[in-house]
Design a protein around this motif. Structure first.
Motif, PDB file in Angstrom:
ATOM      1  N   GLY A  97     -18.160  76.018  56.056  1.00  0.00           N
ATOM      2  CA  GLY A  97     -18.001  75.441  57.385  1.00  0.00           C
ATOM      3  C   GLY A  97     -19.230  75.727  58.229  1.00  0.00           C
ATOM      4  O   GLY A  97     -20.364  75.463  57.810  1.00  0.00           O
ATOM      5  N   PHE A  98     -19.026  76.291  59.416  1.00  0.00           N
ATOM      6  CA  PHE A  98     -20.135  76.607  60.306  1.00  0.00           C
ATOM      7  C   PHE A  98     -20.593  78.064  60.179  1.00  0.00           C
ATOM      8  O   PHE A  98     -21.382  78.547  60.985  1.00  0.00           O
ATOM      9  CB  PHE A  98     -19.767  76.290  61.758  1.00  0.00           C
ATOM     10  CG  PHE A  98     -19.509  74.824  62.001  1.00  0.00           C
ATOM     11  CD1 PHE A  98     -20.471  73.884  61.676  1.00  0.00           C
ATOM     12  CD2 PHE A  98     -18.309  74.392  62.543  1.00  0.00           C
ATOM     13  CE1 PHE A  98     -20.253  72.529  61.897  1.00  0.00           C
ATOM     14  CE2 PHE A  98     -18.080  73.039  62.770  1.00  0.00           C
ATOM     15  CZ  PHE A  98     -19.045  72.103  62.446  1.00  0.00           C
ATOM     16  N   TYR A  99     -20.080  78.760  59.149  1.00  0.00           N
ATOM     17  CA  TYR A  99     -20.573  80.098  58.836  1.00  0.00           C
ATOM     18  C   TYR A  99     -21.698  79.974  57.810  1.00  0.00           C
ATOM     19  O   TYR A  99     -21.532  79.335  56.769  1.00  0.00           O
ATOM     20  CB  TYR A  99     -19.483  81.004  58.271  1.00  0.00           C
ATOM     21  CG  TYR A  99     -20.050  82.253  57.614  1.00  0.00           C
ATOM     22  CD1 TYR A  99     -20.483  83.314  58.399  1.00  0.00           C
ATOM     23  CD2 TYR A  99     -20.198  82.340  56.227  1.00  0.00           C
ATOM     24  CE1 TYR A  99     -21.047  84.450  57.805  1.00  0.00           C
ATOM     25  CE2 TYR A  99     -20.757  83.468  55.635  1.00  0.00           C
ATOM     26  CZ  TYR A  99     -21.177  84.514  56.429  1.00  0.00           C
ATOM     27  OH  TYR A  99     -21.740  85.609  55.851  1.00  0.00           O
ATOM     28  N   ALA A 100     -22.833  80.593  58.100  1.00  0.00           N
ATOM     29  CA  ALA A 100     -23.982  80.559  57.198  1.00  0.00           C
ATOM     30  C   ALA A 100     -24.343  81.977  56.782  1.00  0.00           C
ATOM     31  O   ALA A 100     -24.716  82.800  57.618  1.00  0.00           O
ATOM     32  CB  ALA A 100     -25.179  79.892  57.879  1.00  0.00           C
ATOM     33  N   PHE A 103     -23.319  94.103  65.173  1.00  0.00           N
ATOM     34  CA  PHE A 103     -24.169  92.928  64.965  1.00  0.00           C
ATOM     35  C   PHE A 103     -23.278  91.700  64.978  1.00  0.00           C
ATOM     36  O   PHE A 103     -22.350  91.588  64.171  1.00  0.00           O
ATOM     37  CB  PHE A 103     -24.893  93.065  63.622  1.00  0.00           C
ATOM     38  CG  PHE A 103     -25.995  92.063  63.382  1.00  0.00           C
ATOM     39  CD1 PHE A 103     -27.322  92.389  63.640  1.00  0.00           C
ATOM     40  CD2 PHE A 103     -25.728  90.805  62.855  1.00  0.00           C
ATOM     41  CE1 PHE A 103     -28.355  91.484  63.390  1.00  0.00           C
ATOM     42  CE2 PHE A 103     -26.741  89.888  62.595  1.00  0.00           C
ATOM     43  CZ  PHE A 103     -28.059  90.230  62.870  1.00  0.00           C
ATOM     44  N   ILE A 104     -23.543  90.778  65.906  1.00  0.00           N
ATOM     45  CA  ILE A 104     -22.682  89.604  66.112  1.00  0.00           C
ATOM     46  C   ILE A 104     -23.470  88.337  65.781  1.00  0.00           C
ATOM     47  O   ILE A 104     -24.545  88.102  66.333  1.00  0.00           O
ATOM     48  CB  ILE A 104     -22.189  89.539  67.563  1.00  0.00           C
ATOM     49  CG1 ILE A 104     -21.292  90.749  67.883  1.00  0.00           C
ATOM     50  CG2 ILE A 104     -21.446  88.229  67.837  1.00  0.00           C
ATOM     51  CD1 ILE A 104     -20.979  90.907  69.362  1.00  0.00           C
ATOM     52  N   THR A 105     -22.933  87.538  64.878  1.00  0.00           N
ATOM     53  CA  THR A 105     -23.544  86.251  64.559  1.00  0.00           C
ATOM     54  C   THR A 105     -22.598  85.127  64.962  1.00  0.00           C
ATOM     55  O   THR A 105     -21.549  84.957  64.342  1.00  0.00           O
ATOM     56  CB  THR A 105     -23.865  86.126  63.055  1.00  0.00           C
ATOM     57  OG1 THR A 105     -24.669  87.217  62.636  1.00  0.00           O
ATOM     58  CG2 THR A 105     -24.601  84.824  62.783  1.00  0.00           C
ATOM     59  N   PRO A 106     -22.948  84.335  65.991  1.00  0.00           N
ATOM     60  CA  PRO A 106     -22.152  83.150  66.305  1.00  0.00           C
ATOM     61  C   PRO A 106     -22.309  82.121  65.185  1.00  0.00           C
ATOM     62  O   PRO A 106     -23.234  82.196  64.363  1.00  0.00           O
ATOM     63  CB  PRO A 106     -22.768  82.631  67.611  1.00  0.00           C
ATOM     64  CG  PRO A 106     -23.637  83.748  68.123  1.00  0.00           C
ATOM     65  CD  PRO A 106     -24.069  84.516  66.921  1.00  0.00           C
ATOM     66  N   ASN A 107     -21.400  81.138  65.157  1.00  0.00           N
ATOM     67  CA  ASN A 107     -21.511  80.118  64.111  1.00  0.00           C
ATOM     68  C   ASN A 107     -22.628  79.126  64.428  1.00  0.00           C
ATOM     69  O   ASN A 107     -23.289  79.208  65.462  1.00  0.00           O
ATOM     70  CB  ASN A 107     -20.158  79.433  63.879  1.00  0.00           C
ATOM     71  CG  ASN A 107     -19.716  78.542  65.032  1.00  0.00           C
ATOM     72  OD1 ASN A 107     -20.524  78.025  65.798  1.00  0.00           O
ATOM     73  ND2 ASN A 107     -18.410  78.350  65.143  1.00  0.00           N
ATOM     74  N   LEU A 108     -22.846  78.180  63.516  1.00  0.00           N
ATOM     75  CA  LEU A 108     -23.970  77.251  63.626  1.00  0.00           C
ATOM     76  C   LEU A 108     -23.893  76.354  64.853  1.00  0.00           C
ATOM     77  O   LEU A 108     -24.920  75.810  65.279  1.00  0.00           O
ATOM     78  CB  LEU A 108     -24.062  76.390  62.368  1.00  0.00           C
ATOM     79  CG  LEU A 108     -24.466  77.110  61.079  1.00  0.00           C
ATOM     80  CD1 LEU A 108     -24.341  76.167  59.891  1.00  0.00           C
ATOM     81  CD2 LEU A 108     -25.882  77.652  61.181  1.00  0.00           C
ATOM     82  N   CYS A 109     -22.707  76.182  65.415  1.00  0.00           N
ATOM     83  CA  CYS A 109     -22.579  75.366  66.628  1.00  0.00           C
ATOM     84  C   CYS A 109     -22.856  76.177  67.885  1.00  0.00           C
ATOM     85  O   CYS A 109     -23.249  75.616  68.910  1.00  0.00           O
ATOM     86  CB  CYS A 109     -21.182  74.762  66.718  1.00  0.00           C
ATOM     87  SG  CYS A 109     -20.750  73.663  65.361  1.00  0.00           S
ATOM     88  N   ASN A 110     -22.626  77.484  67.823  1.00  0.00           N
ATOM     89  CA  ASN A 110     -22.691  78.331  69.010  1.00  0.00           C
ATOM     90  C   ASN A 110     -23.947  79.169  69.110  1.00  0.00           C
ATOM     91  O   ASN A 110     -24.173  79.825  70.127  1.00  0.00           O
ATOM     92  CB  ASN A 110     -21.465  79.243  69.064  1.00  0.00           C
ATOM     93  CG  ASN A 110     -20.181  78.460  69.268  1.00  0.00           C
ATOM     94  OD1 ASN A 110     -20.194  77.422  69.925  1.00  0.00           O
ATOM     95  ND2 ASN A 110     -19.082  78.937  68.711  1.00  0.00           N
TER      96      ASN A 110
END
Length: 289
Positions: A123-126, A174-181
């Motif tokens: 999905g939007f997780y990379a 460590f925070i990674t937003p998704n590809l849209c955010n």
């Protein structure tokens, strides 16, 4: 000892400093709320201007993308070949610390498809935006979706609010937003304005985190992995000990984050970052170690 008890790193994507600073149309929250109240860097440099995202994220964790057994140059998911057995990286220093320092990553979009150890993009997780899964001492000799140590240190971003409320927050987060955010943008994202999407996400998510940081002597560092057309990226430092409305011209790159975290938590310095400049200039006197 540092007065800073927790460090949050939030990673954004592919944006030049000139696309953020002063861009009140597409980044109103950053410009109208964050910049006047906190510190930002005007001379943050891309250490790998010709390479993809993944090597930059590896750099955020180890101060290099080149190891004796592998050099990261692609955006591929972790695999037996696309991973390193190096233990010379930040969270392993934290794990080996005798002072009770802890770490956790919150990955937006982590789910059953990615694995509890999210080595598979979905999905939007990379996975390329999650540095920890590329280190075999975190995710396994063949990086595995079920690796127990990795799963114990990686949570879906949706878990953060409850952990803040319960005060069960690690020292280093460590925070990674998704590809849209994260300002990256991807096919299918609800808003094609990638910078505004990231600014909207920050405006929704940061107030609660800033409140928590103020109560718990914490700092929030917002970094970008790389620029889009130049090598100058935005960078913000947010927290009770940060200089207000401050533009710092000191030269930094991602090594500066690692060195600063090591100094804050009293960890030994990785050889890759020992010569880096820490973030002292962005803090009020007495707050940074």
């Amino acid at each position: 000892a540092s007065v800073i008890q927790h460090v949050f790193v939030i990673t954004m994507e592919n944006t030049d400093a000139s696309q953020i600073y002063g861009n009140t149309a597409n980044a109103p929250y950053i410009n109208n709320t964050l910049l006047p109240n906190y510190a930002h860097a005007t001379n943050w440099n891309d250490e790998l201007p010709s390479l993809a995202s993944e090597p930059h994220y590896i750099w955020m964790e180890a101060g290099t993308n080149a190891f004796s057994d592998h050099t990261f140059t692609t955006d591929n998911d972790p695999s037996r070949k696309n991973s390193t057995s190096s233990t010379a990286h930040l969270v392993t220093q934290i794990k080996n610390s005798l002072s009770g320092v802890t770490w956790m990553t919150y990955q937006e979009g982590q789910n059953a498809s990615t694995g509890a150890c999210p080595v598979v993009s979905s999905g939007f997780y990379a996975a390329k935006h999650n540095p920890f899964v590329f280190f075999k001492d975190v995710s396994g000799n063949t990086p595995s979706q079920t690796n127990a140590y990795c799963a114990a240190h990686s949570k879906p971003y949706t878990s953060l609010a409850a952990d803040l409320a319960a005060n069960t927050i690690a020292s280093y987060v460590f925070i990674t937003p998704n590809l849209c955010n994260d300002m990256h943008g991807a096919t299918g994202c609800p808003n094609s304005n990638r910078i505004r999407s990231g600014d909207d996400w920050l405006s929704a998510e940061l107030p609660n985190l800033i409140n928590w940081a103020n109560l718990h002597s914490s700092v929030i560092l917002i970094t970008w992995d790389e620029g889009s057309g130049t090598t100058k990226m935005p960078f913000l430092a947010i927290g009770p000990g940060v200089k207000a409305n401050y533009a710092g011209a000191v030269s930094y790159d991602h090594k500066s984050i690692i060195k600063s975290v090591e100094e804050i938590f009293g960890l030994p310095l990785l050889s890759t970052v020992s010569g880096a400049t820490d973030l002292t200039d962005l803090f009020q006197p007495g707050f940074f170690p």
